[in-house]
Design a protein around this motif. Structure first.
Motif, PDB file in Angstrom:
ATOM      1  N   PRO A  86       0.807  -1.238   0.000  1.00  0.00           N
ATOM      2  CA  PRO A  86       0.000   0.000   0.000  1.00  0.00           C
ATOM      3  C   PRO A  86       0.833   1.278   0.000  1.00  0.00           C
ATOM      4  CG  PRO A  86      -0.176  -1.145   2.113  1.00  0.00           C
ATOM      5  CD  PRO A  86       0.521  -2.072   1.182  1.00  0.00           C
ATOM      6  N   ASP A  87       2.074   1.231   0.542  1.00  0.00           N
ATOM      7  CA  ASP A  87       2.894   2.453   0.599  1.00  0.00           C
ATOM      8  C   ASP A  87       3.240   2.984  -0.786  1.00  0.00           C
ATOM      9  OD1 ASP A  87       2.815   2.113   3.267  1.00  0.00           O
ATOM     10  OD2 ASP A  87       4.907   1.476   3.511  1.00  0.00           O
ATOM     11  N   VAL A  88       3.255   2.094  -1.772  1.00  0.00           N
ATOM     12  CA  VAL A  88       3.538   2.529  -3.149  1.00  0.00           C
ATOM     13  C   VAL A  88       2.333   2.241  -4.052  1.00  0.00           C
ATOM     14  CG1 VAL A  88       6.065   2.453  -3.059  1.00  0.00           C
ATOM     15  CG2 VAL A  88       4.782   0.353  -3.538  1.00  0.00           C
ATOM     16  N   GLY A 115      -5.189  -0.815   0.994  1.00  0.00           N
ATOM     17  CA  GLY A 115      -5.025   0.636   1.088  1.00  0.00           C
ATOM     18  C   GLY A 115      -5.916   1.385   0.114  1.00  0.00           C
ATOM     19  N   ARG A 116      -5.457   2.562  -0.328  1.00  0.00           N
ATOM     20  CA  ARG A 116      -6.347   3.448  -1.077  1.00  0.00           C
ATOM     21  C   ARG A 116      -6.311   3.238  -2.590  1.00  0.00           C
ATOM     22  NH1 ARG A 116      -3.855   8.132  -3.302  1.00  0.00           N
ATOM     23  NH2 ARG A 116      -1.701   8.458  -2.603  1.00  0.00           N
ATOM     24  N   ALA A 117      -5.410   2.364  -3.070  1.00  0.00           N
ATOM     25  CA  ALA A 117      -5.298   2.147  -4.516  1.00  0.00           C
ATOM     26  C   ALA A 117      -5.518   0.680  -4.857  1.00  0.00           C
ATOM     27  CB  ALA A 117      -3.913   2.569  -4.992  1.00  0.00           C
ATOM     28  N   GLY A 128       0.517   0.255 -11.278  1.00  0.00           N
ATOM     29  CA  GLY A 128       1.294  -0.213 -12.429  1.00  0.00           C
ATOM     30  C   GLY A 128       2.724  -0.553 -12.048  1.00  0.00           C
ATOM     31  N   GLN A 129       3.567  -0.593 -13.058  1.00  0.00           N
ATOM     32  CA  GLN A 129       4.978  -0.936 -12.847  1.00  0.00           C
ATOM     33  C   GLN A 129       5.581  -0.083 -11.723  1.00  0.00           C
ATOM     34  OE1 GLN A 129       7.309  -3.118 -14.075  1.00  0.00           O
ATOM     35  NE2 GLN A 129       8.791  -2.107 -12.743  1.00  0.00           N
ATOM     36  N   ASP A 130       6.356  -0.736 -10.845  1.00  0.00           N
ATOM     37  CA  ASP A 130       7.098   0.010  -9.817  1.00  0.00           C
ATOM     38  C   ASP A 130       8.226   0.769 -10.514  1.00  0.00           C
ATOM     39  OD1 ASP A 130       8.825   0.892  -7.824  1.00  0.00           O
ATOM     40  OD2 ASP A 130       8.273  -0.768  -6.488  1.00  0.00           O
ATOM     41  N   GLY A 152      -9.595   1.486  -5.740  1.00  0.00           N
ATOM     42  CA  GLY A 152      -9.069   2.851  -5.885  1.00  0.00           C
ATOM     43  C   GLY A 152      -8.401   2.959  -7.233  1.00  0.00           C
ATOM     44  N   VAL A 153      -7.474   3.901  -7.344  1.00  0.00           N
ATOM     45  CA  VAL A 153      -6.897   4.146  -8.671  1.00  0.00           C
ATOM     46  C   VAL A 153      -6.215   2.890  -9.230  1.00  0.00           C
ATOM     47  CG1 VAL A 153      -4.707   5.048  -7.756  1.00  0.00           C
ATOM     48  CG2 VAL A 153      -5.496   5.786 -10.013  1.00  0.00           C
ATOM     49  N   ALA A 154      -6.414   2.689 -10.528  1.00  0.00           N
ATOM     50  CA  ALA A 154      -5.756   1.592 -11.260  1.00  0.00           C
ATOM     51  C   ALA A 154      -5.042   2.260 -12.423  1.00  0.00           C
ATOM     52  CB  ALA A 154      -6.784   0.585 -11.750  1.00  0.00           C
TER      53      ALA A 154
HETATM   54  O1  T3D Z   1       8.604  -3.866 -18.742  1.00  0.00           O
HETATM   55  C1  T3D Z   1       8.261  -2.994 -17.964  1.00  0.00           C
HETATM   56  O2  T3D Z   1       8.603  -2.996 -16.781  1.00  0.00           O
HETATM   57  C2  T3D Z   1       7.400  -1.884 -18.489  1.00  0.00           C
HETATM   58  C3  T3D Z   1       6.062  -1.977 -17.932  1.00  0.00           C
HETATM   59  C4  T3D Z   1       5.356  -0.852 -17.740  1.00  0.00           C
HETATM   60  C5  T3D Z   1       4.014  -0.956 -17.194  1.00  0.00           C
HETATM   61  C6  T3D Z   1       3.511   0.308 -16.503  1.00  0.00           C
HETATM   62  O3  T3D Z   1       2.677   0.150 -15.670  1.00  0.00           O
HETATM   63  S1  T3D Z   1       4.129   1.839 -16.932  1.00  0.00           S
HETATM   64  C7  T3D Z   1       3.162   2.929 -15.927  1.00  0.00           C
HETATM   65  C8  T3D Z   1       3.670   2.991 -14.522  1.00  0.00           C
HETATM   66  N1  T3D Z   1       2.764   3.703 -13.630  1.00  0.00           N
HETATM   67  C9  T3D Z   1       2.625   5.014 -13.659  1.00  0.00           C
HETATM   68  O4  T3D Z   1       3.219   5.726 -14.431  1.00  0.00           O
HETATM   69  C10 T3D Z   1       1.736   5.613 -12.586  1.00  0.00           C
HETATM   70  C11 T3D Z   1       2.595   6.308 -11.544  1.00  0.00           C
HETATM   71  N2  T3D Z   1       1.780   6.804 -10.451  1.00  0.00           N
HETATM   72  C12 T3D Z   1       0.981   7.876 -10.573  1.00  0.00           C
HETATM   73  O5  T3D Z   1       0.836   8.478 -11.629  1.00  0.00           O
HETATM   74  C13 T3D Z   1       0.245   8.307  -9.339  1.00  0.00           C
HETATM   75  O6  T3D Z   1       0.898   7.777  -8.212  1.00  0.00           O
HETATM   76  C14 T3D Z   1      -1.237   7.872  -9.308  1.00  0.00           C
HETATM   77  C15 T3D Z   1      -2.027   8.620 -10.400  1.00  0.00           C
HETATM   78  C16 T3D Z   1      -1.389   6.358  -9.526  1.00  0.00           C
HETATM   79  C17 T3D Z   1      -1.843   8.224  -7.917  1.00  0.00           C
HETATM   80  O7  T3D Z   1      -1.520   9.563  -7.609  1.00  0.00           O
HETATM   81  P1  T3D Z   1      -1.642  10.072  -6.098  1.00  0.00           P
HETATM   82  O8  T3D Z   1      -1.396  11.544  -6.126  1.00  0.00           O
HETATM   83  O9  T3D Z   1      -2.931   9.605  -5.527  1.00  0.00           O
HETATM   84  O10 T3D Z   1      -0.484   9.321  -5.278  1.00  0.00           O
HETATM   85  P2  T3D Z   1       1.081   9.638  -5.270  1.00  0.00           P
HETATM   86  O11 T3D Z   1       1.370  10.642  -4.221  1.00  0.00           O
HETATM   87  O12 T3D Z   1       1.567   9.908  -6.641  1.00  0.00           O
HETATM   88  O13 T3D Z   1       1.687   8.204  -4.850  1.00  0.00           O
HETATM   89  C18 T3D Z   1       1.711   7.780  -3.492  1.00  0.00           C
HETATM   90  C19 T3D Z   1       3.018   7.064  -3.248  1.00  0.00           C
HETATM   91  O14 T3D Z   1       3.088   5.928  -4.113  1.00  0.00           O
HETATM   92  C20 T3D Z   1       4.217   7.940  -3.605  1.00  0.00           C
HETATM   93  O15 T3D Z   1       5.254   7.596  -2.709  1.00  0.00           O
HETATM   94  P3  T3D Z   1       5.649   8.577  -1.475  1.00  0.00           P
HETATM   95  O16 T3D Z   1       5.844   9.945  -2.064  1.00  0.00           O
HETATM   96  O17 T3D Z   1       4.442   8.510  -0.561  1.00  0.00           O
HETATM   97  O18 T3D Z   1       6.880   7.966  -0.888  1.00  0.00           O
HETATM   98  C21 T3D Z   1       4.563   7.481  -4.999  1.00  0.00           C
HETATM   99  O19 T3D Z   1       5.902   7.703  -5.333  1.00  0.00           O
HETATM  100  C22 T3D Z   1       4.272   6.002  -4.909  1.00  0.00           C
HETATM  101  N3  T3D Z   1       3.970   5.455  -6.241  1.00  0.00           N
HETATM  102  C23 T3D Z   1       2.868   5.641  -6.977  1.00  0.00           C
HETATM  103  N4  T3D Z   1       2.952   5.020  -8.127  1.00  0.00           N
HETATM  104  C24 T3D Z   1       4.143   4.383  -8.143  1.00  0.00           C
HETATM  105  C25 T3D Z   1       4.810   4.665  -6.929  1.00  0.00           C
HETATM  106  N5  T3D Z   1       6.025   4.187  -6.662  1.00  0.00           N
HETATM  107  C26 T3D Z   1       6.618   3.410  -7.609  1.00  0.00           C
HETATM  108  N6  T3D Z   1       6.016   3.100  -8.774  1.00  0.00           N
HETATM  109  C27 T3D Z   1       4.803   3.561  -9.083  1.00  0.00           C
HETATM  110  N7  T3D Z   1       4.203   3.214 -10.234  1.00  0.00           N
END
Ligand code: T3D
Length: 258
Positions: A22-24, A56-58, A62-64, A104-106
């Motif tokens: 949930p933290d990420v 958690g809330r999401a 997607g990919q870390d 939550g968000v996907a």
């Molecule tokens: O071969 C391969 O590996 C390629 C495959 C690719 C597949 C994919 O999925 S590419 C797309 C990857 N995902 C994204 O680009 C989405 C990234 N995240 C976001 O855009 C936003 O987090 C959300 C729209 C989903 C939610 O926004 P919000 O404002 O509600 O939350 P937040 O503050 O951005 O995120 C909360 C925490 O989760 C934050 O950490 P912190 O600051 O509390 O320490 C954030 O860094 C972490 N987090 C969110 N998404 C990811 C993540 N950490 C790592 N990877 C993530 N994808």
């Protein structure tokens, strides 16, 4: 088997696989991908319905992105082939019904992971984001397969290019998901849906999945043939006999799933 990144429960034929980072926002790292795959295979053996949901809330972001994805030696294509494809196949090819309970968000592969399930039930506050192009990628994890089929070419292209969140209610309107449920009723609702399927005619559900899932790649004659084959198997099931007997006796059926 102890898991690090998912929790797994099995109760009355209902397996619940909860993405548990949930933290990420349940972002998919290598361990989570492997554990989803393993949990889905396990559930396919021991459950009559499988639910995927997020802690958690999401649901899943997607990919870390902290997993070294921009390292020059990391081949994203290889990761998709070696880790994403087995995970998606384990969901898509699961012999029993699968529900994505999107709490939550996907986003990114998290959105398309949900779309691989048979039924997607979302909380009203959830949204689906084809976030890939924000970071210079195209939709993967089946996105370019599911989206045009489910929502049509224009909406699929717009969602991929503009990457705007599609709120749950709009996802229903577009035909991307089955239903959106008020947040305060969400948990009880998907559990009731899952219970319904866990107590249903499992042989028929398997046949329904086989017939509907592959229908895009068959012509009418082949589809009619397949329906006949599958109905032969359903007609020989105990559940069919029970369904008809219950109807004639004006009582609810008690399906055993065989
Ligand atoms: O071969 C391969 O590996 C390629 C495959 C690719 C597949 C994919 O999925 S590419 C797309 C990857 N995902 C994204 O680009 C989405 C990234 N995240 C976001 O855009 C936003 O987090 C959300 C729209 C989903 C939610 O926004 P919000 O404002 O509600 O939350 P937040 O503050 O951005 O995120 C909360 C925490 O989760 C934050 O950490 P912190 O600051 O509390 O320490 C954030 O860094 C972490 N987090 C969110 N998404 C990811 C993540 N950490 C790592 N990877 C993530 N994808």
């Amino acid at each position: 088997m102890p898991y690090q990144t998912v929790s797994y429960t099995l109760e009355a034929g209902m397996a619940v696989v909860t993405l548990n980072r949930p933290d990420v926002l349940n972002a998919l790292n290598s361990t989570l991908r492997a554990e989803i795959t393993a949990a889905m295979h396990r559930a396919a053996e021991e459950a009559r319905v499988v639910v995927l949901t997020g802690a958690g809330r999401a649901f899943c972001a997607g990919q870390d992105l902290s997993e070294g994805v921009t390292d020059p030696e990391m081949d994203l294509g290889a990761v998709l082939r070696d880790e994403y494809e087995p995970m998606l196949a384990a969901i898509y090819s699961c012999p029993v019904p699968t529900i994505a309970a999107v709490n939550g968000v996907a986003a990114g592969a998290g959105a398309n992971l949900a779309l691989a399930a048979d039924v997607v039930i979302a909380a009203e506050s959830a949204s689906f984001v084809q976030a890939f192009a924000r970071i210079g990628l195209l939709p993967d994890a089946g996105g370019t397969f599911w989206l045009p089929r489910q929502v049509g070419a224009a909406r699929a292209m717009g969602a991929a290019l503009f990457t705007e969140p599609v709120p749950a209610a709009r996802a229903v309107e577009w035909g991307m998901i089955w239903e959106a449920v008020p947040d305060d009723a969400f948990d009880a609702h998907w559990r009731a849906r899952a219970r319904h399927l866990a107590n249903g005619p499992t042989v028929a559900y398997r046949a329904i999945k086989t017939a509907l899932r592959g229908s895009w790649s068959r012509d009418l004659a082949a589809q009619l043939d397949l329906e006949a084959d599958l109905q032969g198997a359903c007609g020989a099931s105990e559940d069919f006999r029970e369904g008809v007997t219950a109807f004639l006796e004006k009582r609810p059926p008690r399906y055993q799933g065989r």
